[in-house]
Design a protein around this motif. Structure first.
Motif, PDB file in Angstrom:
ATOM      1  N   ILE A   1      13.241 -45.201 -14.051  1.00 26.53           N
ATOM      2  CA  ILE A   1      12.658 -46.519 -14.332  1.00 26.53           C
ATOM      3  C   ILE A   1      13.731 -47.610 -14.260  1.00 26.53           C
ATOM      4  O   ILE A   1      13.537 -48.645 -13.609  1.00 26.53           O
ATOM      5  CB  ILE A   1      11.977 -46.513 -15.714  1.00 26.53           C
ATOM      6  CG1 ILE A   1      10.758 -45.595 -15.690  1.00 26.53           C
ATOM      7  CG2 ILE A   1      11.594 -47.920 -16.142  1.00 26.53           C
ATOM      8  CD1 ILE A   1      10.188 -45.287 -17.061  1.00 26.53           C
ATOM      9  N   ILE A   2      14.865 -47.378 -14.905  1.00 26.58           N
ATOM     10  CA  ILE A   2      15.940 -48.375 -14.916  1.00 26.58           C
ATOM     11  C   ILE A   2      16.479 -48.596 -13.508  1.00 26.58           C
ATOM     12  O   ILE A   2      16.735 -49.735 -13.102  1.00 26.58           O
ATOM     13  CB  ILE A   2      17.053 -47.952 -15.891  1.00 26.58           C
ATOM     14  CG1 ILE A   2      16.542 -48.018 -17.325  1.00 26.58           C
ATOM     15  CG2 ILE A   2      18.290 -48.826 -15.736  1.00 26.58           C
ATOM     16  CD1 ILE A   2      17.453 -47.372 -18.334  1.00 26.58           C
ATOM     17  N   SER A   3      16.620 -47.529 -12.741  1.00 23.02           N
ATOM     18  CA  SER A   3      17.119 -47.652 -11.377  1.00 23.02           C
ATOM     19  C   SER A   3      16.157 -48.472 -10.515  1.00 23.02           C
ATOM     20  O   SER A   3      16.588 -49.314  -9.718  1.00 23.02           O
ATOM     21  CB  SER A   3      17.316 -46.251 -10.781  1.00 23.02           C
ATOM     22  OG  SER A   3      17.871 -46.333  -9.508  1.00 23.02           O
ATOM     23  N   THR A   4      14.870 -48.264 -10.694  1.00 24.87           N
ATOM     24  CA  THR A   4      13.879 -49.026  -9.932  1.00 24.87           C
ATOM     25  C   THR A   4      13.913 -50.501 -10.325  1.00 24.87           C
ATOM     26  O   THR A   4      13.849 -51.384  -9.458  1.00 24.87           O
ATOM     27  CB  THR A   4      12.474 -48.443 -10.163  1.00 24.87           C
ATOM     28  OG1 THR A   4      12.488 -47.060  -9.792  1.00 24.87           O
ATOM     29  CG2 THR A   4      11.437 -49.174  -9.335  1.00 24.87           C
ATOM     30  N   ILE A   5      14.034 -50.770 -11.617  1.00 18.98           N
ATOM     31  CA  ILE A   5      14.120 -52.159 -12.080  1.00 18.98           C
ATOM     32  C   ILE A   5      15.390 -52.819 -11.535  1.00 18.98           C
ATOM     33  O   ILE A   5      15.364 -53.982 -11.107  1.00 18.98           O
ATOM     34  CB  ILE A   5      14.071 -52.227 -13.617  1.00 18.98           C
ATOM     35  CG1 ILE A   5      12.689 -51.809 -14.108  1.00 18.98           C
ATOM     36  CG2 ILE A   5      14.434 -53.614 -14.121  1.00 18.98           C
ATOM     37  CD1 ILE A   5      12.598 -51.621 -15.601  1.00 18.98           C
ATOM     38  N   ASN A   6      16.496 -52.085 -11.517  1.00 22.69           N
ATOM     39  CA  ASN A   6      17.743 -52.633 -10.985  1.00 22.69           C
ATOM     40  C   ASN A   6      17.615 -52.976  -9.507  1.00 22.69           C
ATOM     41  O   ASN A   6      18.130 -53.999  -9.047  1.00 22.69           O
ATOM     42  CB  ASN A   6      18.899 -51.660 -11.203  1.00 22.69           C
ATOM     43  CG  ASN A   6      19.379 -51.646 -12.632  1.00 22.69           C
ATOM     44  OD1 ASN A   6      19.050 -52.521 -13.419  1.00 22.69           O
ATOM     45  ND2 ASN A   6      20.146 -50.635 -12.979  1.00 22.69           N
TER      46      ASN A   6
ATOM     47  N   HIS B   1      19.355 -43.584  -6.315  1.00 25.87           N
ATOM     48  CA  HIS B   1      18.040 -43.503  -6.958  1.00 25.87           C
ATOM     49  C   HIS B   1      17.569 -42.045  -6.987  1.00 25.87           C
ATOM     50  O   HIS B   1      17.758 -41.305  -6.014  1.00 25.87           O
ATOM     51  CB  HIS B   1      17.032 -44.373  -6.205  1.00 25.87           C
ATOM     52  CG  HIS B   1      15.786 -44.629  -6.965  1.00 25.87           C
ATOM     53  ND1 HIS B   1      14.776 -43.708  -7.045  1.00 25.87           N
ATOM     54  CD2 HIS B   1      15.385 -45.693  -7.698  1.00 25.87           C
ATOM     55  CE1 HIS B   1      13.802 -44.189  -7.790  1.00 25.87           C
ATOM     56  NE2 HIS B   1      14.150 -45.410  -8.197  1.00 25.87           N
ATOM     57  N   PRO B   2      16.969 -41.595  -8.074  1.00 27.95           N
ATOM     58  CA  PRO B   2      16.530 -40.202  -8.175  1.00 27.95           C
ATOM     59  C   PRO B   2      15.546 -39.773  -7.081  1.00 27.95           C
ATOM     60  O   PRO B   2      15.561 -38.620  -6.660  1.00 27.95           O
ATOM     61  CB  PRO B   2      15.863 -40.133  -9.551  1.00 27.95           C
ATOM     62  CG  PRO B   2      16.464 -41.234 -10.320  1.00 27.95           C
ATOM     63  CD  PRO B   2      16.771 -42.313  -9.335  1.00 27.95           C
ATOM     64  N   PHE B   3      14.717 -40.679  -6.602  1.00 30.62           N
ATOM     65  CA  PHE B   3      13.782 -40.317  -5.541  1.00 30.62           C
ATOM     66  C   PHE B   3      14.509 -40.009  -4.236  1.00 30.62           C
ATOM     67  O   PHE B   3      14.136 -39.097  -3.507  1.00 30.62           O
ATOM     68  CB  PHE B   3      12.758 -41.429  -5.314  1.00 30.62           C
ATOM     69  CG  PHE B   3      11.773 -41.583  -6.442  1.00 30.62           C
ATOM     70  CD1 PHE B   3      11.449 -40.521  -7.274  1.00 30.62           C
ATOM     71  CD2 PHE B   3      11.173 -42.795  -6.686  1.00 30.62           C
ATOM     72  CE1 PHE B   3      10.555 -40.661  -8.319  1.00 30.62           C
ATOM     73  CE2 PHE B   3      10.261 -42.954  -7.722  1.00 30.62           C
ATOM     74  CZ  PHE B   3       9.954 -41.881  -8.537  1.00 30.62           C
ATOM     75  N   VAL B   4      15.573 -40.765  -3.955  1.00 25.21           N
ATOM     76  CA  VAL B   4      16.361 -40.510  -2.742  1.00 25.21           C
ATOM     77  C   VAL B   4      17.079 -39.172  -2.869  1.00 25.21           C
ATOM     78  O   VAL B   4      17.100 -38.378  -1.923  1.00 25.21           O
ATOM     79  CB  VAL B   4      17.353 -41.667  -2.485  1.00 25.21           C
ATOM     80  CG1 VAL B   4      18.273 -41.348  -1.320  1.00 25.21           C
ATOM     81  CG2 VAL B   4      16.595 -42.965  -2.218  1.00 25.21           C
ATOM     82  N   ALA B   5      17.660 -38.901  -4.040  1.00 22.38           N
ATOM     83  CA  ALA B   5      18.310 -37.605  -4.258  1.00 22.38           C
ATOM     84  C   ALA B   5      17.295 -36.475  -4.117  1.00 22.38           C
ATOM     85  O   ALA B   5      17.593 -35.425  -3.552  1.00 22.38           O
ATOM     86  CB  ALA B   5      18.971 -37.571  -5.631  1.00 22.38           C
ATOM     87  N   GLY B   6      16.081 -36.697  -4.623  1.00 23.78           N
ATOM     88  CA  GLY B   6      15.034 -35.684  -4.524  1.00 23.78           C
ATOM     89  C   GLY B   6      14.604 -35.427  -3.087  1.00 23.78           C
ATOM     90  O   GLY B   6      14.253 -34.299  -2.733  1.00 23.78           O
TER      91      GLY B   6
END
Length: 142
Positions: free
Chosen positions: A57-62, A103-108
């Motif tokens: 969430i924080i990464s997306t907001i950033n 971002h966690p989605f990119v790592a995923g």
């Protein structure tokens, strides 16, 4: 203090810090054998999923804040044509690329996952969020 002296002093400090860090990392790496282990497949005790949800969430907001800051700086540059604003645009773009790539989605997408970080998973992003909020506030205010 002249500009050349300031630049020389800054470069000297950066080179000294880099050399000290390289030396320290080399000493540490030679003391502790590096064992590459696969991440655990199930639950990791003490590793709360809420930390990684907060990180996402924080990464997306950033990323959203950085896009707004970047567009603000582009708007300011179109009005002022200031070289300093070009530097701010490059700075915001570099942070944006860093946040997208971490971002966690990119790592995923590449089948990586974070584990064992606890609250350290989201704390850097939280500090960055605070700094970006102040930066955006000041950019929009003036």
């Amino acid at each position: 203090m002249g500009n050349r002296l300031k630049i020389g002093l800054i470069l000297s400090i950066l080179i000294a810090a880099a050399l000290l860090t390289a030396f320290w990392a080399t000493v540490i790496l030679h003391q502790v054998p590096l064992i590459r282990r696969a991440p655990p497949s199930g639950f990791v005790a003490g590793d709360f999923e809420i930390f990684y949800v907060a990180f996402t969430i924080i990464s997306t907001i950033n990323i959203a804040l950085l896009v707004i800051v970047l567009l603000t700086y582009v708007n300011i540059y179109s009005k002022t044509r200031s070289p300093f604003t070009v530097g701010l645009i490059i700075f915001a773009l570099a942070f944006l690329l860093k946040d997208i790539s971490s971002h966690p989605f990119v790592a995923g997408l590449f089948r990586f996952r974070a584990y064992g970080l606890g609250p350290f998973a989201f704390l850097p992003g939280l500090f960055e969020f605070a700094a970006l909020s102040v930066l955006l506030y000041l950019s929009l205010r003036y």
